[in-house]
Write an enzyme that holds these catalytic residues in place. Structure first.
Site, PDB file in Angstrom:
ATOM      1  N   ASP A  92     -25.728  -4.001 -23.042  1.00 42.79           N
ATOM      2  CA  ASP A  92     -27.037  -4.619 -22.890  1.00 42.79           C
ATOM      3  C   ASP A  92     -27.736  -4.059 -21.650  1.00 42.79           C
ATOM      4  O   ASP A  92     -27.118  -3.931 -20.586  1.00 42.79           O
ATOM      5  CB  ASP A  92     -26.850  -6.137 -22.760  1.00 42.79           C
ATOM      6  CG  ASP A  92     -28.152  -6.889 -22.659  1.00 42.79           C
ATOM      7  OD1 ASP A  92     -28.945  -6.806 -23.601  1.00 42.79           O
ATOM      8  OD2 ASP A  92     -28.370  -7.563 -21.636  1.00 42.79           O
ATOM      9  N   GLU A 121     -28.185   0.215 -24.921  1.00 43.96           N
ATOM     10  CA  GLU A 121     -29.564  -0.216 -25.050  1.00 43.96           C
ATOM     11  C   GLU A 121     -30.277   0.503 -23.900  1.00 43.96           C
ATOM     12  O   GLU A 121     -30.157   0.078 -22.740  1.00 43.96           O
ATOM     13  CB  GLU A 121     -29.679  -1.725 -24.910  1.00 43.96           C
ATOM     14  CG  GLU A 121     -31.099  -2.222 -25.105  1.00 43.96           C
ATOM     15  CD  GLU A 121     -31.225  -3.727 -24.921  1.00 43.96           C
ATOM     16  OE1 GLU A 121     -32.004  -4.344 -25.663  1.00 43.96           O
ATOM     17  OE2 GLU A 121     -30.546  -4.286 -24.025  1.00 43.96           O
TER      18      GLU A 121
END
Length: 713
Positions: free
Chosen positions: A347, A387
């Site tokens: 993330d 990401e």
């Protein structure tokens, strides 16, 4: 408080960090470079009453350590750190606050945040104040675990090649809690994901890897609790080595990974190493802040009382700091060895590559943590998915990660959405995405990109075709949260409708989007539930909706069975035609008499020839053909029409033997012979296939439909 502690019985070892049980007792080791003293606090079996307090030896290179004889597996513990409390200097030690071990493998209860957890007097609102209340009664206690369990977790990994990977992003609780084929007691938990009904569904869909939203121990932000909401997604970690207790035990997570491996499916964990649940300067002191605030977090230069917030969550872990590099690498190795997971989705991964430079903290492909992961003999062999952005300066880094990394490709998401919404001038971008986004991934090849049209963050596929605006009022933020520009299309009506023609148009657009995704070069990712029309009623930011709004509604299968079968047919096409899964960039050919050779492609216009420069530049162009030829002799022609109904003529040298393998406007029709001229309905996609004689076409069998729970045996 310091007077109560006795020197630890034995100095023990400064490694490994955490609590390590042996036959004679437990060794404890903890990092704090600013501590003046560290106390180990032991508690009873219920974690309520302190039974002993030991002063650890140290520090040696910032490590405090000690060995407690006769202490066993299951012991409850926490730490108190004595050191400077000078918030204006970025120092926030407060020994009145019991602290979690950042290496704890398990906790005895959930963490429910309270004012007492704050190192300052929360009621005053002044984070420079000093709170004297003991937080121990309200803090979970760390649990000493059995090291033998860690060794039992790793199983034979499928080691699926990236070329054969189909990712499926899902949520342990949301996927299972309403599933009729899962025993009620297992719903919402790891045990539920391991049920035969789930594994059979994944295999029928062609999934090769399940990407689970965060399963690290996490808690709910106090702002959410005040609105009677909960953190559903799980991006609020307080433990990087322990599974989230609401989902089950460590043993049940290991069993889930083993079950997936037995089915040939990889387990990918979505991990959150960019921030912690301690939030900003007004947040709680539960672990890292009280241990060594400046060593773990990025603080504002010249104003270290404040936290750099490249994450939007209040703080940012300093991934260039040696203790943090070690923490993250050790955590990843733990999940890889103790649980046998096959990879990680990081993330806000740009945070992990930020290093302090004269101009600020900038992303560097050769950052220390990224180098550590690249050279680690175990981690370097696993799947790493970035990401590739955060909200800090220069945070958008698509294509900027080093070799070995694969990145979420939001350009693919946005381009496919815009094309099927019939936006002007999208054809060149569409071609770039179907080709694998070479401008982003260059020498790394098309499989460096993870293509998707939907993810947990944003509209579901069904909502993408039903809503033009977000509808996030249930989140309690006046509909200001979530993406404001989704490139969505409601087909003329906002929300639900009973209009049969409109429903058919929306269903066709959904198939167009998924077909474009699965027929593009790169690695595709599906969002769980998109295969049967899952809706969140237009909420595109369901992070706090732990309820039926976000839980998968399996009852939709009754009306969506044909759609699900069509999705499965598309995934079968991708498996059958290796040219869709090329490891290298496909070369383009051009000319009236040109035929693609193996591993080549040709872009087609609707009039039986190549796409011309004026056709590429025409802002009104809405139609494109793609002719692909694989080294195995199998060929595909993909016809995409986002405009009104039109005829598409195949090139004169295309030859015969073509079959209509898929048609989004007639998705339940069986494959049949292809014509020379194709009457393409408005906003439709058609796939033609040709295979060498004697080769069977892709299977179009329907997937199983969830039903009652299976009986044991």
């Amino acid at each position: 408080m310091a007077a109560r502690a006795q020197p630890v019985p034995e100095a023990g070892r400064p490694w490994p960090l955490g609590a390590t049980a042996t036959a004679g007792g437990v060794n404890f080791a903890l990092y704090s470079g600013v501590a003046e003293a560290v106390e180990l606090c032991l508690f009873d079996a219920h974690g309520e009453h302190e039974t002993a307090r030991w002063r650890l030896a140290g520090p040696g290179d910032g490590i405090w350590h000690g060995f407690v004889p006769k202490l066993g597996i299951g012991a409850r513990y926490g730490y108190r750190v004595y050191g400077p409390y000078r918030p204006d200097a970025g120092l926030r030690c407060n020994a009145h606050k019991l602290l979690l071990d950042p290496y704890a493998r398990a906790f005895d209860r959930p963490l429910i945040l309270r004012d007492e957890h704050c190192g300052y007097i929360a009621e005053s609102g002044d984070d420079r104040s000093f709170d004297l209340r003991d937080s121990a009664p309200w803090l979970p206690k760390c649990i000493v675990t059995d090291p033998a369990e860690d060794a039992a977790g790793c199983t034979a990994r499928p080691h699926t090649a990236w070329a054969d990977t189909l990712l499926y992003e899902t949520h342990v609780r949301g996927f299972t809690i309403r599933h009729p084929g899962i025993p009620e007691a297992a719903r919402g938990r790891f045990e539920g994901m391991a049920q035969p009904a789930v594994v059979d569904w994944l295999k029928a869909l062609g999934v090769s890897a399940v990407e689970l939203l965060p399963v690290h121990a996490f808690t709910h932000e106090r702002a959410l609790l005040r609105r009677n909401l909960r953190n559903y997604w799980g991006y609020n970690s307080f433990g990087f080595f322990a599974p989230h207790a609401d989902y089950g035990t460590a043993a049940s997570l290991r069993a889930l990974v083993r079950r997936l491996h037995e089915a040939g499916i990889e387990a990918i964990l979505d991990v959150v190493y960019n921030h912690t649940a301690e939030s900003d300067e007004c947040g709680p002191t539960i672990c890292w802040r009280g241990l060594d605030n400046a060593a773990y977090y990025r603080l504002h230069a010249g104003q270290p009382r404040l936290y750099v917030n490249h994450t939007g969550c209040g703080n940012t872990l300093d991934a260039s700091s040696p203790p943090v590099i070690r923490l993250i690498a050790d955590s990843l190795r733990h999940w890889a060895t103790s649980y046998g997971v096959d990879g990680f989705r990081f993330d806000l991964a740009t945070v992990l590559g930020r290093e302090t430079r004269p101009g600020g903290d900038e992303f560097a492909p050769g950052a220390g943590l990224l180098d550590v992961l690249a050279q680690d003999p175990l981690l370097s062999r696993l799947k790493h998915i970035a990401e590739p952005w955060d909200i800090g300066p220069g945070g958008y880094r698509l294509g900027g990660f080093p070799p070995g990394w694969h990145e979420w490709n939001d350009r693919c998401r946005d381009t496919l959405r815009r094309f099927w919404r019939a936006d002007a001038g999208v054809l060149p971008e569409l071609a770039a995405r179907l080709h694998g986004s070479a401008e982003a991934f260059g020498r790394r090849g098309p499989q460096a990109g993870i293509n998707f049209v939907t993810s947990h963050d944003g509209f579901t596929l069904a909502d993408l075709t039903c809503y033009r605006e977000r509808h996030n009022h249930a989140n309690g933020e006046d509909n200001r949260d979530g993406h404001g520009d989704n490139h969505s299309d409601n087909h003329g009506v906002e929300g639900d409708t009973a209009d049969g023609a409109l429903l058919a148009a929306r269903r066709r657009t959904r198939l167009n989007l998924l077909a474009s995704l699965l027929l593009a070069q790169g690695v595709p990712m599906l969002l769980a539930g998109d295969e049967f029309g899952q809706s969140q009623a237009g909420n595109n930011n369901g992070y706090c909706q732990d309820n039926a709004l976000c839980w998968l509604d399996w009852s939709r299968l009754e009306t969506e069975a044909g759609f699900t079968a069509a999705v499965r047919r598309l995934t079968a096409l991708r498996r059958e035609f290796a040219v869709l899964r090329s490891r290298c960039w496909l070369h383009g050919v051009h000319g009236e008499d040109a035929r693609p050779a193996p591993d080549e492609l040709r872009w087609l216009g609707p009039h039986g020839g190549d796409m011309s420069i004026p056709a590429w530049e025409d802002p009104h162009g809405r139609c494109l053909g793609l002719w692909l030829h694989g080294t195995d002799g199998r060929e595909l022609i993909v016809l995409l029409n986002a405009g009104p109904a039109m005829d598409f003529r195949l090139p004169a040298n295309a030859g015969d033997g073509w079959q209509v393998a898929f048609d989004s406007s007639a998705f339940e029709a069986a494959p049949g012979p292809a014509a020379v001229v194709h009457a393409l309905p408005a906003r439709s996609l058609r796939v033609l296939s040709r295979v060498p004689a004697g080769t069977a076409p892709a299977s179009s069998d329907s997937p199983p439909v969830p039903g009652r729970a299976r009986k044991p045996g």
